[in-house]
Enzyme design. Structure first.
Site, short mmCIF file in Angstrom:
data_model
loop_
_atom_site.label_atom_id
_atom_site.label_comp_id
_atom_site.label_asym_id
_atom_site.label_seq_id
_atom_site.Cartn_x
_atom_site.Cartn_y
_atom_site.Cartn_z
N SER A 43 33.23 39.14 36.08
CA SER A 43 32.48 40.68 36.10
C SER A 43 32.91 41.86 36.21
CB SER A 43 31.16 40.11 37.35
OG SER A 43 30.53 41.10 37.85
N HIS A 161 30.45 33.79 37.85
CA HIS A 161 31.83 33.43 37.95
C HIS A 161 31.52 31.59 37.64
CE1 HIS A 161 33.57 36.32 40.73
NE2 HIS A 161 33.71 37.33 38.58
N GLU A 170 29.16 34.88 44.79
CA GLU A 170 30.13 34.20 45.45
C GLU A 170 29.89 34.28 46.75
OE1 GLU A 170 33.42 36.93 45.52
OE2 GLU A 170 33.73 37.00 43.53
N GLU A 211 36.45 30.78 40.18
CA GLU A 211 37.92 30.94 41.64
C GLU A 211 38.01 30.00 42.31
OE1 GLU A 211 35.29 34.23 43.31
OE2 GLU A 211 36.65 35.80 41.27
N ASP A 248 29.48 38.22 47.83
CA ASP A 248 29.62 39.06 46.68
C ASP A 248 28.16 39.11 46.25
OD1 ASP A 248 30.01 40.70 44.53
OD2 ASP A 248 31.84 39.59 43.87
N GLU A 293 28.93 42.16 50.00
CA GLU A 293 29.86 43.26 48.62
C GLU A 293 29.16 43.25 47.41
OE1 GLU A 293 32.48 42.78 44.79
OE2 GLU A 293 33.55 42.03 46.95
N ASP A 323 31.90 47.26 45.29
CA ASP A 323 33.26 46.68 44.47
C ASP A 323 33.23 47.54 43.36
OD1 ASP A 323 35.01 45.68 42.46
OD2 ASP A 323 33.66 43.56 42.79
N LYS A 348 40.77 46.39 43.77
CA LYS A 348 41.25 45.51 42.83
C LYS A 348 42.10 46.72 41.70
CE LYS A 348 37.17 42.94 42.18
NZ LYS A 348 36.13 42.94 41.19
N HIS A 376 41.40 39.22 43.67
CA HIS A 376 41.66 38.87 42.90
C HIS A 376 41.27 38.81 41.90
CE1 HIS A 376 39.40 35.65 43.82
NE2 HIS A 376 38.89 36.16 43.52
N LYS A 399 40.96 38.76 49.65
CA LYS A 399 39.67 37.69 48.30
C LYS A 399 40.41 37.30 47.30
CE LYS A 399 35.94 38.38 45.23
NZ LYS A 399 34.51 39.79 45.41
#
Length: 424
Positions: A43, A161, A170, A211, A248, A293, A323, A348, A376, A399
């Site tokens: 993503s 994910h 998430e 993840e 997220d 997020e 993000d 990131k 990550h 994270k």
């Protein structure tokens, strides 16, 4: 000079999703060397630095990175040979200038970042210091105390994910009450296992997503929250008191630019920005959801403003994280600060492409009282740089996925080792 760069060599390796990524090794004239590898996202934000892929359909379905590897082994190696490894800012700028594009699309951000991190790791080794100590010296040597981050542990994987019907990307455990990193991690791991037992007991899938979190099909997003709350209680903890929740949303992934609607098939709803904000507040009224997020699309600035400025956010100290919105980019972060959008930034390294630019973004965020979450990517390696980075800058959170899968636990285990070193 013994600390001058003698050779830089890159290699195409695999990330945790089995896709190619770039590894780089920097060797000094005195024989000191270190290796770093870069991650890759599933993503990704529209404004991220450019990840160079080969596009050859006969290799890795076009995802090969031999072009990026070749750029390291030739152009970058030639440009940096003989430069002192301790000149991190200069080296990063040399690579940016050599690339010559706004988004690092010529050499590839994956090529540039692999070298940037390998330079950093080699310099730390040459100085005979821990990596977090070396990064601290680059970031702010006046900072004396180290603070370990709170892990936000992704126990349910949805969206891009996980192969599931969950739209939110998430679902996190945030063990905010425990005093030590090791206790926060232990509590999260205990709850993760209880969640697996609970899913199994009700006949739901316990396969893992990208993840390391579970990725079942569910009836609604509320069912996910209910299952997590039950797992927290089954592990002997109190939701809200011991453990908060975070998400997220990854809203850019379910935003339809043509209709200007947020499409949540699981809820059988297509929502306006206002309606999606109400959807989140309904959840926050019921559940101890205190970190959110990317609740909205990366260009939906007005609704971000409305969400951030709501009194509920202020009254409950909700952490609103940008993000895809900020992509570790000072220019976009500056716009967010001026508009009063979000109160935290996700960091990131591969969104911006060099260590120096990453540290600049963190510095700017902290100067403006924005919290920092070092993160990550869904396609990870065993490289543990982000653990040291989080400690070096005193990030509030880290994270790095669930408490399963080796590329995730590598970062947690590094933090356990750092905690022990700092305590001794």
């Amino acid at each position: 000079m013994p600390n001058k760069i003698k050779k830089i060599h890159a290699l195409e390796i695999l990330d945790s999703r089995g896709n190619p990524t770039v590894q780089a090794t920097v060797e000094l004239s005195n024989g000191t060397s270190a290796t770093s590898a870069v991650p890759s996202g599933a993503s990704t934000g529209r404004f991220e630095a450019y990840e160079l892929r080969d596009g050859d359909p006969h290799r890795y379905e076009g995802k090969g990175v031999l072009k990026a590897v070749e750029n390291v082994n030739t152009k970058i190696n030639d440009a940096l040979e003989g430069v002192s490894v301790f000149e991190q800012t200069q080296i990063d700028q040399m690579m940016i200038d050599l690339d010559g594009t706004k988004n690092k699309s010529s050499l590839g951000a994956n090529a540039i970042l692999a070298v940037s991190l390998a330079v950093m790791s080699t310099a730390a080794k040459a100085n005979n210091v821990q990596l977090y100590e070396y990064i601290r010296s680059l970031y702010n040597p006046k900072l004396k105390k180290y603070k370990l981050p709170t892990p936000v542990v992704n126990v349910i994987n949805g969206g891009a994910h996980g192969g599931t019907n969950i739209n939110i990307q998430e679902f996190w455990l945030v063990a905010h009450k425990a005093k030590t990193f090791s206790d926060k991690l232990r509590q999260s791991s205990e709850i993760f296992h209880k969640l697996g037992e609970l899913l199994h007991s009700v006949g739901m899938d316990t396969d893992l997503g990208n993840e390391g979190g579970y990725s079942p099909n569910v009836k609604s997003h509320r069912q996910v929250f209910d299952l997590i709350l039950q797992a927290i209680e089954n592990a002997g903890y109190k939701p809200g008191k011991d453990i908060n929740l975070g998400i997220d949303a990854g809203a850019s992934e379910f935003y339809n630019e043509k209709t200007k609607k947020y499409e949540l098939p699981l809820e059988n709803k297509n929502l306006t920005g206002d309606e999606l904000i109400d959807f989140y507040f309904d959840l926050m009224e019921i559940y101890p959801l205190r970190i959110v997020e990317d609740p909205l699309d990366q260009e939906d600035w007005e609704n971000w403003q409305d969400f951030t400025s709501d009194q509920f956010i202020k009254n409950n100290d909700v952490v609103v994280v940008g993000d895809d919105l900020f992509v570790t980019n000072v220019k976009r972060l500056k716009k967010g600060i001026e508009m009063g959008v979000a109160n935290s930034i996700l960091i990131k390294l591969n969104q911006i492409g060099t260590l120096s630019e990453t540290l600049e973004a963190i510095r700017y965020a902290q100067e403006n009282d924005y919290q920092v979450i070092v993160s990550h990517r869904s396609g990870e390696t065993a490289d543990t740089t982000i653990a040291d980075l989080a400690v070096a800058v005193n990030a509030e959170y880290i994270k790095t996925g669930s408490t399963s899968r080796g590329e995730r636990t590598a970062k947690y285990n590094r933090l356990l080792n750092i905690e022990e070193k700092l305590n001794n």
